[in-house]
Design an enzyme around this catalytic site. Sequence first.
Site: not given
Length: 265
Positions: A11-12, A43-44, A74-76, A188-190
């Site tokens: 992920d970012s 990243y988004g 990470c979805n992005t 978004c995983t955040h």
Amino acid sequence: MTKNETIGLLDSGVGGLSVLAQFYKVMPNQNYAFFADTKNLPYGTKTRDEIYNFTKNILNFFLSKGIKTVVFACNTTSAVAYERLRDYFKDEIKIFPLIQTIIPYSIENLSDGDTIAILATKATINSHKYRDEIKKLNNKINVVEIDCTGFVEIVEQRLYDDEKSFNLIKEKIDIAKKNNAKKVVLGCTHYPYLIDIFKKIYDVEYFNPAKSLVDVVKEEIKGEISQNKETKNPKIDFYVSKDPDEFIKSAKPFFKVDIKDVHLV
Ligand code: DGL
């Protein structure tokens, strides 16, 4: 696919830990390597090519460590770079992209005419990946896409108690509320880290894809990755591209497993 002991997750930043935590819960005897690309965060707001290149570098890093099973936590990255990277790494790495893997589960319990809201980064929203994949399965479900630029910074910089943060979150969640969304996807995983705030604004079902993702991955790697029941202390290696201490600070409130061995690469 070669038999391999370690699952790589990327992920970012700390967002991917919400996925790792779920993996750890379901498959505690597994070794993991977690890569947070903190230098290139978020990243988004980056271009497709930038996100592709960041992720390609991480995959090459994993390959250099002999890791050949990788989860995009990470979805992005899943939204804008998965198909290209799958084709590029072909037989070398088995990749599990978050969005593509969990779509059928995201619309469980929804009927024709229901509305689902997607909270995600700008790049994910602009890709329309969630909308298009959902529509392929049921085009009578309404999909409301909400660009939540700024939420990642709230998590990474630990700004959850700021009034400014609350106002931004309210502005976005109110869109889901106004549209009467029956379900809201944490795309978004955040975002799972902000769920208590979301619920204060709109108390509805929030779908965290991590749970379904782990179930699918577990089923698919059965027999490929050995579950060593004897391993009492499986290893989790952490890699960051910038500032290990910041990463640990931001991760602490959310990731209950002690984070040590954070390597700067
Ligand atoms: N946590 C990631 C996601 O799921 C990336 C967020 C970002 O860096 O913008 O999309």
